[in-house]
Design an enzyme around this catalytic site. Structure first.
Site, PDB file in Angstrom:
ATOM      1  N   HIS A  32     -14.457   5.940   9.189  1.00  0.00           N
ATOM      2  CA  HIS A  32     -14.472   5.832  10.643  1.00  0.00           C
ATOM      3  C   HIS A  32     -15.693   5.065  11.122  1.00  0.00           C
ATOM      4  O   HIS A  32     -15.608   4.206  12.026  1.00  0.00           O
ATOM      5  CB  HIS A  32     -14.455   7.229  11.269  1.00  0.00           C
ATOM      6  CG  HIS A  32     -13.084   7.817  11.368  1.00  0.00           C
ATOM      7  ND1 HIS A  32     -12.131   7.330  12.230  1.00  0.00           N
ATOM      8  CD2 HIS A  32     -12.496   8.856  10.705  1.00  0.00           C
ATOM      9  CE1 HIS A  32     -11.011   8.029  12.102  1.00  0.00           C
ATOM     10  NE2 HIS A  32     -11.210   8.961  11.181  1.00  0.00           N
ATOM     11  N   GLU A  33     -16.850   5.351  10.543  1.00  0.00           N
ATOM     12  CA  GLU A  33     -18.082   4.713  10.978  1.00  0.00           C
ATOM     13  C   GLU A  33     -18.089   3.226  10.655  1.00  0.00           C
ATOM     14  O   GLU A  33     -18.728   2.437  11.361  1.00  0.00           O
ATOM     15  CB  GLU A  33     -19.289   5.401  10.332  1.00  0.00           C
ATOM     16  CG  GLU A  33     -19.502   6.837  10.769  1.00  0.00           C
ATOM     17  CD  GLU A  33     -19.738   6.942  12.275  1.00  0.00           C
ATOM     18  OE1 GLU A  33     -20.379   6.035  12.850  1.00  0.00           O
ATOM     19  OE2 GLU A  33     -19.260   7.925  12.888  1.00  0.00           O
ATOM     20  N   ARG A  62     -15.564   1.215  10.845  1.00  0.00           N
ATOM     21  CA  ARG A  62     -14.692   0.487  11.748  1.00  0.00           C
ATOM     22  C   ARG A  62     -15.475  -0.173  12.903  1.00  0.00           C
ATOM     23  O   ARG A  62     -15.182  -1.301  13.327  1.00  0.00           O
ATOM     24  CB  ARG A  62     -13.630   1.437  12.318  1.00  0.00           C
ATOM     25  CG  ARG A  62     -12.404   1.580  11.446  1.00  0.00           C
ATOM     26  CD  ARG A  62     -11.603   0.286  11.475  1.00  0.00           C
ATOM     27  NE  ARG A  62     -10.565   0.234  10.484  1.00  0.00           N
ATOM     28  CZ  ARG A  62      -9.332   0.702  10.679  1.00  0.00           C
ATOM     29  NH1 ARG A  62      -9.023   1.288  11.813  1.00  0.00           N
ATOM     30  NH2 ARG A  62      -8.437   0.574   9.731  1.00  0.00           N
ATOM     31  N   ARG A 108       3.559  -4.095  -2.708  1.00  0.00           N
ATOM     32  CA  ARG A 108       2.351  -4.922  -2.740  1.00  0.00           C
ATOM     33  C   ARG A 108       1.666  -4.808  -4.096  1.00  0.00           C
ATOM     34  O   ARG A 108       1.178  -5.809  -4.648  1.00  0.00           O
ATOM     35  CB  ARG A 108       1.413  -4.494  -1.618  1.00  0.00           C
ATOM     36  CG  ARG A 108       0.251  -5.459  -1.399  1.00  0.00           C
ATOM     37  CD  ARG A 108      -0.585  -5.037  -0.201  1.00  0.00           C
ATOM     38  NE  ARG A 108       0.207  -5.068   1.026  1.00  0.00           N
ATOM     39  CZ  ARG A 108       0.514  -3.980   1.728  1.00  0.00           C
ATOM     40  NH1 ARG A 108       0.104  -2.793   1.329  1.00  0.00           N
ATOM     41  NH2 ARG A 108       1.218  -4.075   2.824  1.00  0.00           N
ATOM     42  N   ASN A 109       1.629  -3.602  -4.650  1.00  0.00           N
ATOM     43  CA  ASN A 109       1.029  -3.405  -5.969  1.00  0.00           C
ATOM     44  C   ASN A 109       1.819  -4.155  -7.043  1.00  0.00           C
ATOM     45  O   ASN A 109       1.246  -4.781  -7.944  1.00  0.00           O
ATOM     46  CB  ASN A 109       0.979  -1.908  -6.292  1.00  0.00           C
ATOM     47  CG  ASN A 109       0.367  -1.627  -7.640  1.00  0.00           C
ATOM     48  OD1 ASN A 109      -0.840  -1.616  -7.800  1.00  0.00           O
ATOM     49  ND2 ASN A 109       1.206  -1.395  -8.648  1.00  0.00           N
ATOM     50  N   ALA A 110       3.160  -4.117  -6.939  1.00  0.00           N
ATOM     51  CA  ALA A 110       3.984  -4.810  -7.927  1.00  0.00           C
ATOM     52  C   ALA A 110       3.809  -6.318  -7.838  1.00  0.00           C
ATOM     53  O   ALA A 110       3.795  -7.024  -8.861  1.00  0.00           O
ATOM     54  CB  ALA A 110       5.457  -4.424  -7.736  1.00  0.00           C
ATOM     55  N   ASP A 160       8.298  -4.307 -11.798  1.00  0.00           N
ATOM     56  CA  ASP A 160       7.766  -5.664 -11.941  1.00  0.00           C
ATOM     57  C   ASP A 160       7.856  -6.065 -13.416  1.00  0.00           C
ATOM     58  O   ASP A 160       8.115  -5.232 -14.286  1.00  0.00           O
ATOM     59  CB  ASP A 160       6.323  -5.756 -11.427  1.00  0.00           C
ATOM     60  CG  ASP A 160       5.349  -4.909 -12.250  1.00  0.00           C
ATOM     61  OD1 ASP A 160       5.219  -5.146 -13.470  1.00  0.00           O
ATOM     62  OD2 ASP A 160       4.713  -3.999 -11.665  1.00  0.00           O
ATOM     63  N   ARG A 209      -8.536   1.643 -11.902  1.00  0.00           N
ATOM     64  CA  ARG A 209      -7.970   0.358 -12.286  1.00  0.00           C
ATOM     65  C   ARG A 209      -8.007   0.246 -13.805  1.00  0.00           C
ATOM     66  O   ARG A 209      -8.970   0.683 -14.450  1.00  0.00           O
ATOM     67  CB  ARG A 209      -8.747  -0.809 -11.661  1.00  0.00           C
ATOM     68  CG  ARG A 209      -8.639  -0.889 -10.154  1.00  0.00           C
ATOM     69  CD  ARG A 209      -9.354  -2.116  -9.631  1.00  0.00           C
ATOM     70  NE  ARG A 209     -10.767  -2.104  -9.992  1.00  0.00           N
ATOM     71  CZ  ARG A 209     -11.706  -1.510  -9.270  1.00  0.00           C
ATOM     72  NH1 ARG A 209     -11.386  -0.888  -8.167  1.00  0.00           N
ATOM     73  NH2 ARG A 209     -12.956  -1.561  -9.653  1.00  0.00           N
ATOM     74  N   GLY A 244      -3.768   1.809  -3.398  1.00  0.00           N
ATOM     75  CA  GLY A 244      -2.365   1.695  -3.007  1.00  0.00           C
ATOM     76  C   GLY A 244      -1.482   2.756  -3.635  1.00  0.00           C
ATOM     77  O   GLY A 244      -0.733   3.462  -2.943  1.00  0.00           O
TER      78      GLY A 244
END
Length: 437
Positions: free
Chosen positions: A227-228, A230, A340-342, A369, A388, A403
């Site tokens: 939040h901060e 942003r 989006r990840n694929a 994918d 990752r 994601g």
């Protein structure tokens, strides 16, 4: 101890009616007679030393202490016990085997005649336990064995249950903690136990409470920081627009790079906020009918524009009409993150495949994918935040690792499951299963 006392009472009751002298009187009498004849023959033929050796062998093999007396009760060989001499004198005047009690022994005596009519008496001191074993009837043995087995079985079962029950509770609680439920507590289930297992339960509760506090603090910190961030990001975008107005064409490439980085930062903050709301439960999902088929079509169309930038495409392989109850916006966000990840790992000129199949009680949505896939050891870890795989899905080719975490939290909030597996022909298949309420 009470059960053991009852077992001892049963054994004592079965022993109470046993006679002192066993019913196998003739068997013992025959044995004493044959041993007495051998003892007299050894004494008169080979001497006292051979007789002593023979008596020692009897004691060693049969656990019977044997002595030889003459007719007047004088000890000829062996080690006398109390009452043996009197029994020998009495037996010398009788033709039958005689018995008498002497402490823990039962004395049995038999006479035998030597050369010239000399009378000798063989006295055998037999342990009472040995004779008791010989005279126990089968029925008595069965009662004793049954009593021992019953007591041992009851005690062992009770002890095993007493020890195993808290272990089972601890194991169940450990599995719940491993599944993410940090509210589980064990000590109330253990009652008033004061042993080491109860101490372990209390330590487990302290650990779970500490973990819950740390996880809560981490989630709050994540949400607060997001939040901060942003506010300065918004100011950065405003300053970027002002810089574009006053800067020349030479500064345009640098300003474009700043804009792209700010956009990625804005996307990352949005993902962090979404993940924080999902984990803390602040985003209470709306419950309304959701047409999954429509969501798949819309998400595939939107992702198709991004797929062109990756030189690949989105292909719907199978699409069943399916309606469930849930939060449509949250489910669409989960599917968009999955697509989006694929796309990040789909090779050029390949397609990301989507399948939606509806069964009687659940809907199954799969995205595949044809990229490098994921090592088997990391398949369960890819749904963890910021995880990752270094070999194929690193920061250069992928995002920040949020994601799939958002996908997993969103589907779990709908009571569904997410599973990832490597496809036989290469690539990764992520399958979402949602209940049809």
């Amino acid at each position: 101890m009470a059960l053991m006392g009852l077992a001892l009472l049963a054994v004592t009751w079965t022993m109470r009616a046993e006679p002192v002298i066993p019913p196998q009187r003739s068997l013992i009498s025959d044995a004493l007679e044959s041993n007495a004849k051998v003892a007299v023959w050894l004494l008169e033929s080979k001497g006292q030393s051979e007789l002593v050796a023979y008596l020692h062998r009897m004691e060693r093999k049969a656990r019977v202490r044997a002595m030889v007396f003459n007719a007047t009760g004088h000890l000829v060989a062996g080690k006398a016990v109390g009452g043996a001499a009197d029994l020998a004198r009495q037996t010398a005047r009788s033709t039958d085997v005689e018995f008498a009690l002497s402490g823990v022994h039962i004395l049995g005596a038999h006479r035998a005649a030597g050369r010239g009519g000399r009378i000798y008496v063989l006295v055998a001191a037999m342990p009472r336990g040995l004779l008791s074993a010989l005279q126990v009837q089968p029925r008595t043995r069965i009662i004793r064995l049954f009593a021992v087995l019953c007591v041992a079985g009851i005690v062992c079962f009770g002890l095993a249950f007493y020890l195993a029950d808290p272990v089972k509770k601890l194991r169940a609680a450990t599995r719940r903690v491993a599944a993410g439920d940090l509210s589980v507590r064990v000590a109330p289930q253990l009652g008033r136990r004061r042993d080491e297992l109860a101490d372990l339960g209390r330590d487990f509760d302290a650990m779970a409470e500490r973990l819950a506090a740390l996880m809560g603090a981490q989630r709050r910190l994540l949400g607060d920081v997001s939040h901060e961030l942003r506010t300065p990001l918004t100011r950065l975008n405003l300053a970027l627009e002002l810089a574009r107005r006053h800067a020349g064409s030479d500064a345009a490439p640098a300003l474009d790079r700043i804009e792209r980085e700010a956009g990625q930062l804005n996307e990352l903050i949005g993902q962090l906020l979404t993940l924080s709301r999902l984990e803390t439960g602040d985003s209470a999902s709306r419950t309304e009918p959701v047409n999954l088929c429509e969501i798949v079509r819309e998400a595939a169309a939107d992702a198709g524009l991004e797929a062109k930038n990756h030189c690949c495409s989105i292909r719907i392989v199978h699409l069943d009409e399916c309606t469930i109850r849930g939060d449509g916006a949250l489910l669409r966000s989960a599917l968009e993150n999955l697509l989006r990840n694929a796309l990040h790992y789909a090779p050029e000129n390949s397609a990301v495949e989507i399948e939606l199949r509806c069964a009687e009680h659940h809907a199954q949505l799969s995205v595949r994918d044809f990229g490098p896939g994921v090592p088997e050891a990391h398949l369960q870890n890819i749904f963890r935040p910021f995880f990752r795989v270094d070999e194929a899905r690193d920061r250069a080719s992928g995002g920040a690792g949020l994601g799939l975490s958002i996908v997993e939290r969103a589907i779990t909030s709908h009571g569904g499951t997410v599973e990832a597996r490597n496809a036989p022909g290469g690539g990764l298949i992520v399958t979402i299963t949602l209940p049809q309420n």
